[in-house]
Design an enzyme around this catalytic site. Structure first.
Site, PDB file in Angstrom:
ATOM      1  N   LYS A 109      10.065  -4.764   0.154  1.00  0.00           N
ATOM      2  CA  LYS A 109      10.588  -5.271  -1.106  1.00  0.00           C
ATOM      3  C   LYS A 109      12.121  -5.244  -1.081  1.00  0.00           C
ATOM      4  O   LYS A 109      12.751  -6.264  -1.234  1.00  0.00           O
ATOM      5  CB  LYS A 109      10.067  -4.446  -2.294  1.00  0.00           C
ATOM      6  CG  LYS A 109       8.564  -4.160  -2.281  1.00  0.00           C
ATOM      7  CD  LYS A 109       7.720  -5.385  -2.477  1.00  0.00           C
ATOM      8  CE  LYS A 109       6.244  -5.222  -2.193  1.00  0.00           C
ATOM      9  NZ  LYS A 109       5.512  -4.192  -2.899  1.00  0.00           N
ATOM     10  N   TRP A 133      -0.143  -1.042  -9.850  1.00  0.00           N
ATOM     11  CA  TRP A 133       0.093  -0.167  -8.692  1.00  0.00           C
ATOM     12  C   TRP A 133      -0.293   1.260  -9.003  1.00  0.00           C
ATOM     13  O   TRP A 133      -0.805   1.974  -8.135  1.00  0.00           O
ATOM     14  CB  TRP A 133       1.527  -0.306  -8.178  1.00  0.00           C
ATOM     15  CG  TRP A 133       1.716  -1.630  -7.505  1.00  0.00           C
ATOM     16  CD1 TRP A 133       2.503  -2.664  -7.931  1.00  0.00           C
ATOM     17  CD2 TRP A 133       1.043  -2.105  -6.314  1.00  0.00           C
ATOM     18  NE1 TRP A 133       2.376  -3.732  -7.072  1.00  0.00           N
ATOM     19  CE2 TRP A 133       1.499  -3.426  -6.077  1.00  0.00           C
ATOM     20  CE3 TRP A 133       0.120  -1.545  -5.433  1.00  0.00           C
ATOM     21  CZ2 TRP A 133       1.047  -4.195  -5.001  1.00  0.00           C
ATOM     22  CZ3 TRP A 133      -0.328  -2.313  -4.356  1.00  0.00           C
ATOM     23  CH2 TRP A 133       0.135  -3.603  -4.149  1.00  0.00           C
ATOM     24  N   ASP A 149       6.123   6.439  -6.381  1.00  0.00           N
ATOM     25  CA  ASP A 149       6.058   5.219  -5.584  1.00  0.00           C
ATOM     26  C   ASP A 149       7.229   4.346  -6.036  1.00  0.00           C
ATOM     27  O   ASP A 149       7.209   3.779  -7.124  1.00  0.00           O
ATOM     28  CB  ASP A 149       4.714   4.517  -5.835  1.00  0.00           C
ATOM     29  CG  ASP A 149       4.610   3.166  -5.116  1.00  0.00           C
ATOM     30  OD1 ASP A 149       5.590   2.750  -4.463  1.00  0.00           O
ATOM     31  OD2 ASP A 149       3.532   2.542  -5.209  1.00  0.00           O
TER      32      ASP A 149
END
Ligand code: PLP
Length: 360
Positions: free
Chosen positions: A195, A101, A171
């Site tokens: 999530k 990510w 993030d």
């Protein structure tokens, strides 16, 4: 048979939340409407959005000098939206590269700025978080970007890095609300909802208000944090149903005792699973340095990967769903977000032990 869903995202939601949404599906609070059918400018939905924001602020102790935005586009959109909003006159962004990510964020940021890799764990295949003392920050960076929980690699920051006066951007898609955080240490926190927060389609952005004046002139209005803050995130039609469900999740979290209480449960769940992996004598392997292991996403491999199919098939038959690892790394991954009960982790561990007994 109870079913436990270990998907990395979109992911498990609390049963109580889904039941309540089902109860309210056709008629929200006597309004005669489903939340999906409401005008986002009507008093009913405004009350839902205001309550969601207030509860999120309560859960994370978000101070008044931070704006809370409910946007769209997901965390991947934020990879472009963050530089557009924060670059101002600056040219450079500092990144800490801890895995897949981070890499995606870096790639996108390169379209807008010079990227400086202040630290990276690539040398050991992204199995740790580089210690803060090793970071080489640039003096004139617009901000420092981290991915505080790498969903694929299963690497989590268990500390908040001090980066001086340069804004820290994180993030937090896959671990926001899993633990208390000190929001005041961050310039910007962003997270896709699917999530640990709610359905896909909603993106949370928490941004310190003094950073709202740095957007590039090309920034699209719907992604312009200041314009969205001034419009209460309703410059465009927000993802109303996703905000409603997220609001129910926030209420559920408060009823659980808030993020400190959920953190204790998350620690216990993660410990249970990592202990099983570590006690397997190498039958199951998690490669991440112990101090940096994620409490939310637990990737593990079988020593003999020819057994992967049998492991997954048996898991499925026992109601243990979506354990297949990310397509880029293979193996297994158990995502054990807030809504995963400890019984689910115990059922997985029981299956792992049984499988090892019969295949070890
Ligand atoms: C899932 C995830 C993303 C991608 O989110 P989208 O909603 O698909 O844009 C980005 N970062 C992290 C850490 C994630 O876990």
């Amino acid at each position: 048979m109870p079913v436990f869903n270990f998907s990395a995202g979109p992911a498990v939601l609390p049963k109580e939340v889904l039941k309540r949404a089902a109860d309210e599906m056709l008629d929200w609070h006597g309004s005669g409407m489903s939340v999906m059918e409401m005008s986002h400018r009507g008093p009913e939905f405004i009350s839902i959005a205001e309550k969601a924001e207030a509860d999120l602020r309560k859960l994370l102790s978000v101070a008044d000098d931070y704006a809370v935005l409910f946007l769209q586009g997901g965390a991947i959109a934020e990879n472009a939206v963050v530089p557009m909003n924060l670059l101002g006159e600056k040219k450079t962004i500092d990144f800490v590269n801890t895995g897949e990510w981070s890499k995606k964020s870096i790639k996108e940021a390169k379209k807008y700025a010079q990227v400086h890799i202040a630290a990276s764990s690539e040398d050991r295949n992204f199995t740790y978080v580089p210690a803060r003392e090793t970071w080489k920050l640039s003096p004139d960076a617009a901000y420092v970007h981290i991915c505080s929980n790498e969903t694929i690699g299963g690497v989590e920051y268990h500390f908040t890095p001090e980066v001086g006066s340069v804004p820290l951007v994180a993030d937090m898609s896959s671990h926001i609300l899993s633990r208390p955080i000190d929001v005041s240490k961050y310039g910007v926190i962003y997270a896709g909802a699917q999530k640990n927060v709610g359905p896909a389609g909603l993106t949370l952005v928490i941004v310190r208000k003094d950073l709202l004046d740095r957007a590039l002139p090309i920034t699209p209005s719907v992604f312009h944090w200041k314009e969205q803050a001034e419009a209460d995130s309703m410059l465009n039609t927000p993802p109303t149903y996703a905000i409603y469900i997220a609001g129910l999740v926030f209420e559920w979290l408060l009823a659980q005792g808030g993020v400190a209480a959920i953190e204790r449960k998350n620690i216990a769940k993660a410990q249970l699973l990592y202990d099983a992996i570590d006690a397997s004598g190498g039958f199951y392997v998690n490669p991440v340095e112990k101090k940096d292991r994620s409490r939310m996403n637990v990737p593990f491999r079988l020593r003999d990967e020819s057994l992967d199919g049998a492991f997954l098939k048996g898991a499925q038959a026992r109601g243990l769903l979506q354990l297949k690892g990310h397509r880029s790394v293979g193996g297994m991954r158990a995502s054990i977000y807030n809504a995963m009960p400890v019984e689910g982790v115990q059922a997985l561990v029981d299956w792992m032990l049984e499988f090892q007994r019969t295949h070890g």
